[in-house]
Design an enzyme around this catalytic site. Structure first.
Site, short mmCIF file in Angstrom:
data_model
loop_
_atom_site.label_atom_id
_atom_site.label_comp_id
_atom_site.label_asym_id
_atom_site.label_seq_id
_atom_site.Cartn_x
_atom_site.Cartn_y
_atom_site.Cartn_z
N ASP A 178 -11.09 59.42 18.56
CA ASP A 178 -11.18 58.77 17.12
C ASP A 178 -11.13 59.88 15.86
OD1 ASP A 178 -12.55 57.24 18.83
OD2 ASP A 178 -14.64 58.14 18.88
N GLU A 180 -13.21 47.53 17.27
CA GLU A 180 -14.01 48.50 16.53
C GLU A 180 -12.67 49.48 15.93
OE1 GLU A 180 -15.28 50.23 20.29
OE2 GLU A 180 -13.45 51.28 20.73
O1 FUB Z 1 -15.64 57.86 21.02
C1 FUB Z 1 -16.66 56.88 21.17
C2 FUB Z 1 -16.18 55.32 20.75
O2 FUB Z 1 -15.10 54.97 21.47
C3 FUB Z 1 -15.82 55.08 19.46
O3 FUB Z 1 -17.00 54.77 18.87
C4 FUB Z 1 -15.15 53.88 19.44
O4 FUB Z 1 -14.34 53.45 18.71
C5 FUB Z 1 -14.10 54.33 20.79
O5 FUB Z 1 -13.06 55.16 20.62
#
Ligand code: FUB
Length: 310
Positions: free
Chosen positions: A24, A184
């Protein structure tokens, strides 16, 4: 030879750009120095701190450990420190972070991009699920006119709200901007007066993960899915997604920072941070990103150079 030693011999970043499991990534350019803010990719209960990385040239990176520690954020439930976003305003740095897999989004403040960041509110900035959007994966976007916006949302819903001048409260309501297929990892880039909204789709722990985009005339949308920009390459890596983009000063060159899973690995937390170029077609659409093992060329930007978030 270690990856770090190999990179030191070459005028390219190499991919991954940093050692260790990270995900991320949000990339910035502050005063001629590149800054990277990722998630430490490990089991949720072990995700209790954030690290940052800085680089003068995209090749040599220095790790700044524990820029924020959940031991100092009691409401965080001390787990699931995810997907940070950093913004600078009036010489201060605002760090938006996810805590506790839905416990909330927080904001912390520091006088340096290296922290240490201190929780600003003693409680979540967002503790609810507006329009069903899980309060994770914040991204702070500052428009040319100085207005700041916070995009966020997991559980397949995306919202945005305008931030007040203090950067720690909102003006107005959360607006549901969820595009088709959104999951997301929202990100906003402005280019040529148009708003490029991007996000991740699929499941981050599998090969279904990828990233897509939409273009609008306003930071509030409407965002109509225009296409996929980042996806698996069976010759390079799998599960590529949750990215950020910076525009380099003096030109129209864009770099995309993202995470991916090295070929042959399957643990969901085996994610590495990579850098590649993101190209625009003549009609303004985004060309699919070509993932590489070489990464991007070494860049030195004078301290006057100010990229995204600067
Ligand atoms: O790294 C944790 C979670 O995995 C993130 O919040 C999401 O976007 C995914 O990448």
């Amino acid at each position: 030879m270690t990856a770090t030693a190999q990179r030191a011999r070459l005028p390219v970043s190499g991919n991954p750009i940093i050692d260790g499991w990270y995900a991320d990534p949000e990339l910035h350019l502050f005063d001629g120095c590149f800054w990277l803010y990722p998630t430490c990719s490990k089991p949720f209960d072990e995700q209790t701190t954030f690290d940052a990385f800085s680089s003068p040239d995209l090749v040599i990176w220095t790790r700044h450990p524990r820029i924020l520690d959940f031991a100092d954020v009691p409401w965080s439930t001390n787990r699931a420190a995810w997907a940070p976003s950093c913004a600078r305003r009036d010489g201060r740095y605002y760090f938006y972070f996810s805590a506790g897999d839905g416990a909330g989004l927080g904001v912390a403040i520091a006088d340096s991009p290296a922290g240490p960041f201190a929780d600003a509110l003693g409680k979540p900035l967002v503790g609810q699920y507006p329009h069903g959007a899980q309060p994770i994966d914040a991204h702070c976007f500052i428009d040319d006119d100085g207005e700041a916006y916070l995009y966020f949302g997991g559980h397949r819903r995306a919202v945005v709200a305008r931030l007040a001048a203090d950067m720690t409260s909102f003006v107005g309501d959360f607006i549901d901007i969820t595009p088709e297929n959104y999951v997301e990892g929202p990100f906003m880039l402005k280019r040529g007066g148009r708003y490029y909204f991007m996000w991740s789709e699929g499941n981050w722990s599998t090969d279904t993960y990828c990233a897509a985009y939409a273009i609008a005339d306003s930071p509030f949308g409407p965002f109509v899915r225009a296409g996929t920009i980042l996806r698996n390459d069976p010759l390079i890596a799998s599960a590529a997604g949750h990215h950020s983009v910076i525009a380099l000063p003096d030109g129209d060159e864009h770099l995309i920072a993202y995470h991916r899973r090295p070929l042959g690995l399957s643990d969901e937390n085996q994610r590495v941070v990579c850098l590649d170029r993101m190209l625009f077609n003549d009609d303004g659409s985004i060309a699919p990103v070509r993932m590489t093992n070489a990464g991007v060329g070494s860049r030195r930007i004078g301290s006057a150079g100010r990229g995204a978030g600067g």
